[in-house]
Design an enzyme around this catalytic site. Structure first.
Site, PDB file in Angstrom:
ATOM      1  N   LYS A 116     -26.552  40.872  47.156  1.00 38.61           N
ATOM      2  CA  LYS A 116     -27.974  41.184  47.022  1.00 38.61           C
ATOM      3  C   LYS A 116     -28.821  39.918  46.961  1.00 38.61           C
ATOM      4  O   LYS A 116     -29.960  39.894  47.445  1.00 38.61           O
ATOM      5  CB  LYS A 116     -28.200  42.032  45.758  1.00 38.61           C
ATOM      6  CG  LYS A 116     -27.321  43.271  45.655  1.00 38.61           C
ATOM      7  CD  LYS A 116     -27.619  44.282  46.742  1.00 38.61           C
ATOM      8  CE  LYS A 116     -26.876  45.582  46.519  1.00 38.61           C
ATOM      9  NZ  LYS A 116     -25.440  45.504  46.738  1.00 38.61           N
ATOM     10  N   HIS A 226     -28.987  54.637  36.667  1.00 36.58           N
ATOM     11  CA  HIS A 226     -29.228  53.965  37.948  1.00 36.58           C
ATOM     12  C   HIS A 226     -28.389  54.549  39.076  1.00 36.58           C
ATOM     13  O   HIS A 226     -28.245  53.923  40.129  1.00 36.58           O
ATOM     14  CB  HIS A 226     -28.986  52.456  37.821  1.00 36.58           C
ATOM     15  CG  HIS A 226     -29.675  51.836  36.645  1.00 36.58           C
ATOM     16  ND1 HIS A 226     -31.039  51.713  36.562  1.00 36.58           N
ATOM     17  CD2 HIS A 226     -29.186  51.340  35.479  1.00 36.58           C
ATOM     18  CE1 HIS A 226     -31.361  51.155  35.409  1.00 36.58           C
ATOM     19  NE2 HIS A 226     -30.256  50.931  34.730  1.00 36.58           N
ATOM     20  N   GLU A 266     -33.263  49.849  51.328  1.00 30.66           N
ATOM     21  CA  GLU A 266     -33.858  50.461  50.142  1.00 30.66           C
ATOM     22  C   GLU A 266     -35.063  49.665  49.665  1.00 30.66           C
ATOM     23  O   GLU A 266     -35.055  48.429  49.698  1.00 30.66           O
ATOM     24  CB  GLU A 266     -32.815  50.553  49.026  1.00 30.66           C
ATOM     25  CG  GLU A 266     -31.592  51.369  49.422  1.00 30.66           C
ATOM     26  CD  GLU A 266     -30.645  51.619  48.260  1.00 30.66           C
ATOM     27  OE1 GLU A 266     -30.815  50.971  47.206  1.00 30.66           O
ATOM     28  OE2 GLU A 266     -29.746  52.462  48.403  1.00 30.66           O
ATOM     29  N   GLU A 279     -32.589  46.240  48.603  1.00 28.22           N
ATOM     30  CA  GLU A 279     -31.290  45.849  49.127  1.00 28.22           C
ATOM     31  C   GLU A 279     -31.021  46.615  50.404  1.00 28.22           C
ATOM     32  O   GLU A 279     -31.708  47.593  50.729  1.00 28.22           O
ATOM     33  CB  GLU A 279     -30.179  46.127  48.110  1.00 28.22           C
ATOM     34  CG  GLU A 279     -30.023  47.610  47.764  1.00 28.22           C
ATOM     35  CD  GLU A 279     -29.098  47.839  46.588  1.00 28.22           C
ATOM     36  OE1 GLU A 279     -29.301  47.155  45.561  1.00 28.22           O
ATOM     37  OE2 GLU A 279     -28.190  48.675  46.704  1.00 28.22           O
ATOM     38  N   ASN A 281     -27.822  48.586  52.210  1.00 29.64           N
ATOM     39  CA  ASN A 281     -26.459  49.086  52.068  1.00 29.64           C
ATOM     40  C   ASN A 281     -25.826  49.159  53.454  1.00 29.64           C
ATOM     41  O   ASN A 281     -26.269  49.932  54.309  1.00 29.64           O
ATOM     42  CB  ASN A 281     -26.443  50.463  51.410  1.00 29.64           C
ATOM     43  CG  ASN A 281     -26.919  50.411  49.969  1.00 29.64           C
ATOM     44  OD1 ASN A 281     -27.801  51.163  49.570  1.00 29.64           O
ATOM     45  ND2 ASN A 281     -26.359  49.521  49.177  1.00 29.64           N
ATOM     46  N   ARG A 283     -23.430  50.536  54.942  1.00 29.10           N
ATOM     47  CA  ARG A 283     -22.457  51.630  54.972  1.00 29.10           C
ATOM     48  C   ARG A 283     -23.202  52.943  55.064  1.00 29.10           C
ATOM     49  O   ARG A 283     -24.439  52.979  55.042  1.00 29.10           O
ATOM     50  CB  ARG A 283     -21.631  51.620  53.678  1.00 29.10           C
ATOM     51  CG  ARG A 283     -22.508  51.671  52.424  1.00 29.10           C
ATOM     52  CD  ARG A 283     -21.699  51.813  51.152  1.00 29.10           C
ATOM     53  NE  ARG A 283     -22.481  51.594  49.960  1.00 29.10           N
ATOM     54  CZ  ARG A 283     -23.263  52.503  49.376  1.00 29.10           C
ATOM     55  NH1 ARG A 283     -23.393  53.706  49.912  1.00 29.10           N
ATOM     56  NH2 ARG A 283     -23.926  52.225  48.267  1.00 29.10           N
TER      57      ARG A 283
END
Length: 665
Positions: A116, A226, A266, A279, A281, A283
């Site tokens: 990150k 979270h 995101e 961030e 992701n 995937r």
């Protein structure tokens, strides 16, 4: 072309990928730990390879074992799923070095975005708006509140909110330990925590020929610890200008790293609709089904085609249609600090209605263990409008048969019907503000009492053993009569009332049910009329309203599915067993798990304060603190790091300190 695919994952996502493989004619290979030997994803695969051990670090996080499994099973491609090694560039390279096809982005893109901290540096250079990072070593009071995050992974692991400077060091240590256990990397960074912000993301899909799609937005703001709980697409209530900025920023991020395959960018969106990059992701996301529903696409199929070298269709994605909402069904108790639950999943059935989808890695009879995430299933509803999709999902969850461990099902239903959610005002602080209300017991005791009555009447019908056809099947115009097993035993005198005791789970409310067995059937003392009573179904009439209850008994547990909700009861003996009471001050394990650490220097004889964390347990990939129940002396300590414990195991005893002048008699 891919002929045989190994999925380097487990449970729901493995089953999801296998479903697409079957549709495309691709053979499948599962991997499984010893704890997953009988799991659904193993049963659904064409071939399965054992990974010796149970802990993730010994099994699903062992890239060398996964590559060896693919080669030994004759696979020619590997799909990482989500979590575990799905964002590990080293694993991606190992797969390719072994001559296998990697169903995912280039290893370099994974490397750039998997950390990150590095991803934020790259996005800053690309002009994507960011929250200013904070060096934890130099943080000051004016920087609070802070959000600590694991640099190498997601899913809520290694994340902590710090609101007081005195908590920073302790929370940094805890976040790093959790991140290391989950991802094999304990790096943690800090950034400002924005109150009442929204978590909005953009699904992207990119090929190796320069084609990149941005498949709309998703809102994932309803989170616990979270981790996302309810997601929807498209994200509601955003200005079109904001949607455009998010799509463009996501496309810029994908192009900046030469992305290929499925990914998610995101963002944090503030109340005044300012957007900041969080961030990327690299995937497939857990919540991908809502995008699939809205766009009518199979994202896994596109992942496989892109891995085979196919370009995305030149015409672009189809236009979005309607609204989709997903709820994650967890084996946990939201009213007790989201405590995970284990045990046998006895039944998991969803009503079959248009617009509903169930993604799960479990079926009735499967065991829910302590080693992995407690998510049982994802339930997705798609409808022309948001209002219809939310209503469909809430009612489907309410009607679902979920028998076994405690789940968050009731919380999901109440969340979907909460005024803030219905008004499209989600934010990441939703459960901080509303959890107590959402988990409060019903103020009307009648529904639970009637469900307990249904359990007692079904039990009575089962004990009498009367044939099914001897009892009425409907409420109107039928005389209901339960035939006794031996007619000669009946006498023409009123029977004495029989009683059954039940404890409602997980709340603990006890219900004592009294009824009489007469020549005309069962007669409750509380005045309801029994229209039918079978071992599996009871019809009750009260105040002119007929209600149907489905009853399933499993040893001393009884699950009752009623018209407006489901109830779980434990059948109790007529008299309470006094040995069931634990000694005052006993600290019992709230769940099965492993003791990972004790408070620094903790030993018997120490003085402790109310609420002081004493013992840390790890269960289902999350850490849980055991706190001192009162100010006093630690008179016994049975817990030690590495100790495996079952639920209810005695960990320690705290003897409360008496205040001056307190009666000692």
């Amino acid at each position: 072309m891919i002929s045989t695919l190994l999925v380097a994952n487990r449970a729901e996502i493995a089953c999801r990928i296998f479903r697409t493989c079957r549709a495309l004619g691709i053979a499948t290979v599962a991997v499984y730990s010893d704890a997953d030997a009988g799991a659904l994803h193993v049963r659904e695969a064409d071939t399965a390879v054992r990974l010796p051990g149970a802990a993730p670090a010994d099994t699903y996080l062992r890239g060398d074992l996964l590559v060896r499994a693919a080669l030994s099973a004759g696979a020619d491609a590997v799909h990482p799923g989500y979590g575990f090694l799905s964002e590990n560039a080293g694993f991606a390279r190992a797969v390719q070095d072994a001559g296998l096809l990697w169903v995912g982005p280039p290893a370099k893109a994974v490397e750039l975005m998997a950390s990150k901290t590095r991803a934020k540096q790259l996005m800053a250079a690309a002009g994507v708006p960011l929250l200013a990072p904070v060096d934890p070593a130099r943080a000051r009071a004016e920087d609070l509140p802070l959000l600590l995050k694991a640099a190498a992974g997601g899913g809520g692991r290694g994340m902590r909110i710090v609101r007081e400077m005195g908590e920073l060091g302790r929370e940094l240590t805890a976040a790093a330990a959790e991140a290391a256990a989950a991802f094999g990397d304990g790096e943690v960074f800090a950034e400002p925590y924005v109150e009442r912000a929204r978590h909005v993301e953009v699904q992207i899909m990119a090929d190796a020929h320069g084609g990149v799609w941005a498949l709309g937005t998703r809102d994932c703001s309803l989170q616990r610890r979270h981790q996302k709980v309810i997601e929807e697409a498209p994200a509601p209530g955003l200005d079109e200008e904001v949607r455009t900025r998010l799509r463009e920023a996501a496309l810029d991020a994908a192009r900046a790293v030469g992305y290929r395959g499925a990914g998610t960018v995101e963002f944090l969106v503030t109340a005044d609709q300012r957007a900041y990059f969080l961030e990327m992701n690299t995937r497939l996301q857990v919540e991908h089904p809502v995008t699939e529903a809205v766009y009518g696409l199979d994202l896994v199929a596109y992942q496989l085609r892109i891995a085979e070298g196919e370009p995305l269709p030149a015409a672009g994605p189809p236009p979005p249609r309607g609204h989709a909402v997903e709820a994650r069904l967890y084996a946990e108790d939201p009213a007790r600090d989201w405590q995970p639950h284990t045990g046998e999943l006895l039944a998991l059935d969803l009503p079959e209605e248009p617009g509903l989808r169930l993604d799960t890695g479990y079926s009735g009879g499967d065991a829910i263990g302590v080693h992995y995430d407690p998510m049982l299933a994802k339930v997705i509803a798609h409808a022309p409008t948001r209002t219809e999709a939310v209503r469909l999902l809430a009612r489907a969850l309410e009607r679902a048969r979920v028998h076994g461990p405690v789940t968050n099902r009731d919380l999901l239903v109440r969340s979907l019907r909460h005024p803030d959610f219905l008004a499209a005002r989600p934010d990441t602080g939703f459960y901080d503000r509303h959890l107590d209300t959402l988990t409060a017991p019903d103020t009307d005791p009648a529904p639970a009492r009637r469900a307990a009555l249904a359990a007692a009447l079904a039990d009575a019908a089962a004990r009498q053993g009367a044939p099914e056809h001897d009892r009425a099947t409907g409420p109107a115009g039928h005389r209901t009569r339960l035939l006794p097993a031996r007619l000669g035993a009946w006498r023409n005198v009123p029977s004495q009332p029989r009683t059954k005791r039940y404890r409602e789970e997980p709340g603990g409310t006890e219900h004592t049910i009294a009824y009489r067995t007469t020549r005309d059937g069962l007669v409750p003392e509380t005045g309801e009329r029994v229209l039918a009573a079978r071992p599996g179904q009871v019809l009750l009439e009260a105040d002119g309203v007929t209600r149907r209850y489905e009853v399933a008994a499993y040893r001393d547990r009884v699950h009752v599915d009623g018209p407006t909700g489901a109830y779980t009861f434990t059948a109790l003996p007529r008299f309470t067993d006094p040995t069931e009471q634990a000694a005052p001050g006993s600290l019992l394990a709230p769940m099965p798990g492993t003791v990972v650490r004790l408070a620094d220097g903790l030993a018997a004889g120490d003085e402790v304060e109310t609420g002081q964390p004493l013992i840390w347990l790890e269960a289902m990939k999350m850490e849980h603190r055991v706190l001192a129940p009162a100010r006093g002396t630690l008179t016994a300590l049975h817990a030690a790091p590495g100790l495996q414990v079952e639920v209810g195991a005695l960990l320690a005893v705290v003897t409360q300190t008496r205040e001056a002048g307190e009666d000692r008699s």
